[in-house]
Write a protein that holds these residues in place. Sequence first.
Motif, short mmCIF file in Angstrom:
data_model
loop_
_atom_site.label_atom_id
_atom_site.label_comp_id
_atom_site.label_asym_id
_atom_site.label_seq_id
_atom_site.Cartn_x
_atom_site.Cartn_y
_atom_site.Cartn_z
N LEU A 1 14.56 2.04 -11.91
CA LEU A 1 14.52 2.48 -10.22
C LEU A 1 12.87 2.18 -10.01
O LEU A 1 12.68 1.77 -9.18
N LEU A 2 12.04 2.90 -10.65
CA LEU A 2 10.82 3.34 -10.50
C LEU A 2 9.91 2.97 -11.38
O LEU A 2 9.42 2.98 -12.47
N PRO A 3 9.16 1.30 -11.44
CA PRO A 3 8.47 1.07 -12.08
C PRO A 3 7.11 1.55 -12.19
O PRO A 3 6.11 1.68 -11.08
N VAL A 4 5.86 1.33 -13.17
CA VAL A 4 4.95 1.18 -13.73
C VAL A 4 4.20 0.49 -12.74
O VAL A 4 4.77 -0.78 -12.80
N HIS A 5 2.48 0.75 -12.69
CA HIS A 5 2.33 -0.29 -11.99
C HIS A 5 1.91 -1.66 -13.09
O HIS A 5 2.35 -1.28 -14.17
N ASN A 6 2.42 -2.79 -11.88
CA ASN A 6 2.44 -4.29 -13.03
C ASN A 6 0.52 -4.55 -13.01
O ASN A 6 -0.66 -5.15 -12.30
N VAL A 7 0.52 -4.64 -14.64
CA VAL A 7 0.02 -4.83 -15.05
C VAL A 7 -1.01 -6.03 -14.58
O VAL A 7 -2.37 -6.76 -14.62
N GLU A 8 0.29 -6.54 -14.49
CA GLU A 8 -0.43 -8.57 -14.02
C GLU A 8 -1.10 -8.91 -12.61
O GLU A 8 -1.04 -9.82 -12.35
N TYR A 9 -0.62 -7.95 -12.26
CA TYR A 9 -0.99 -8.02 -10.70
C TYR A 9 -2.32 -7.60 -10.13
O TYR A 9 -3.13 -8.29 -9.82
N PHE A 10 -2.53 -6.74 -11.24
CA PHE A 10 -4.54 -6.28 -11.34
C PHE A 10 -4.99 -6.92 -11.80
O PHE A 10 -5.91 -7.02 -11.86
N GLY A 11 -4.54 -7.74 -13.26
CA GLY A 11 -5.05 -8.47 -13.74
C GLY A 11 -6.13 -7.59 -14.91
O GLY A 11 -6.72 -6.26 -15.03
N PRO A 12 -6.66 -8.31 -16.10
CA PRO A 12 -7.75 -7.66 -16.52
C PRO A 12 -8.99 -7.14 -15.71
O PRO A 12 -9.17 -7.98 -15.11
N PRO A 13 -9.75 -6.79 -16.54
CA PRO A 13 -11.04 -5.96 -15.80
C PRO A 13 -12.11 -6.83 -14.69
O PRO A 13 -11.85 -7.83 -15.56
N THR A 14 -12.49 -6.63 -13.59
CA THR A 14 -13.51 -7.23 -13.29
C THR A 14 -14.65 -6.77 -12.56
O THR A 14 -14.04 -5.77 -12.60
N LEU A 15 -15.18 -7.96 -11.75
CA LEU A 15 -16.82 -6.47 -11.48
C LEU A 15 -16.04 -6.29 -10.15
O LEU A 15 -16.81 -4.86 -9.46
N GLN A 16 -14.64 -6.71 -9.43
CA GLN A 16 -14.05 -6.03 -8.18
C GLN A 16 -13.89 -4.97 -8.66
O GLN A 16 -12.85 -4.56 -9.81
#
Length: 407
Positions: free
Chosen positions: A260-275
């Motif tokens: 019921l309580l998913p962890v933060h979605n790595v695909e949403y944040f994506g790989p490291p960027t300058l942002q």
Amino acid sequence: MYRWLDERLNLERFKKKYLSKVFPVHPTFFFGEIALFSFVILVLTGIYLLFSYVPSSEIVTVGGKKMPASYYSILLINKQPLGLIIRYVHHWAAHLMIAALILHMARVFFTGSFKKPREINWLVGMILFTLAILAGFTGYSLPFDALSVVATGIGYEIANSIPYVGNAIANFFFNGHFPASGSLPRLFMYHVVLLPALLSATIGLHMLIMIKQKHTQPAKNKEIVGPDKILGIPLYPQQISLMLFVFLSTTALLFFMASLLPVHNVEYFGPPTLQTPMVKPDWYLLWIYGIIKLIPGSWNIPLSATASIDPEVIGGVIAPGIILTIIALAPFFYKNDEFVNHLEPVSKRPIGTSLGVAFIVLFIVLSFTGYQAELNIPIWVCRIYTVVLPIIAFVITYLIIKKPFRS
């Protein structure tokens, strides 16, 4: 078969000495067991994740997109039949372990079970809690997505800001300026080798001291069995049956939370960027983030031409260090030559109990301060709350405890 083993291993003596050990029955005693079982589940799920995780920040190209190998391995784990749910269970088990440790230590404090002769075990418990926090911090970096890299980088910057020794400590801990190429393997080693080993040893020591000194128990039990005996149930089979029930219930709870309580979605944040995404620490470190926000930016104490104590050091290192040191030394503030082997009522320690409540309110206020901007509360109001609310909590608690004696 039993007789054959008994002749060689003396099982009857083992059974009489250890399996007959008496455990007092009290619902709050299960907080420690929940923390232990959460650690067991962490190890089991961690072993599963080890089969697929790649601890490398080396850039790989997949489908025309470049990403760290560790990040790509997380995407592959998520696509496995049980990978995503196991990863979520692993995540929430870490949170549950820390929460259970906090509740366990609160129970020990408010019942006076940290006093003589249990000062050593209180200190061992503080070390255990610190190691659990470090395990959570090092594990947070392993997905190596944009969120985890920024969050871990904040930890690096706080360590690096310590005057004179900060740069050496930060570069040693992170194996270079985070995120250096060797940072992720170093953090991975901490998370899956060093910290689990230290946690296992500390848990073993904690339990060994507890067995040696025996459990505390409700004071009324002394009237039934005497001051030197424990009223309860034997380890085998009753206590083991209860422990099995708690273990299965803990496992079920974690799978329920993971569903019921998913962890933060790595695909949403994506790989490291300058942002830089908006990052806040997990709840068990949010109070430190709150302290950092409370410290005025003008609080900069120069020590030399190249070193100074800045707000990050005050809020991220000095203030939390003072608070945790006070908590760790709590047993030594009591001058008592008598051994405490029972659960003390709060009425016997009105000042200590009131201070405990004040500290809890302080942690809550500091944690809410971490969301000061989202709550649209001026920072000067948060500073007032941080001072005033714990004092009010202390006074109210003290008056409530002392009221029956005045009447």
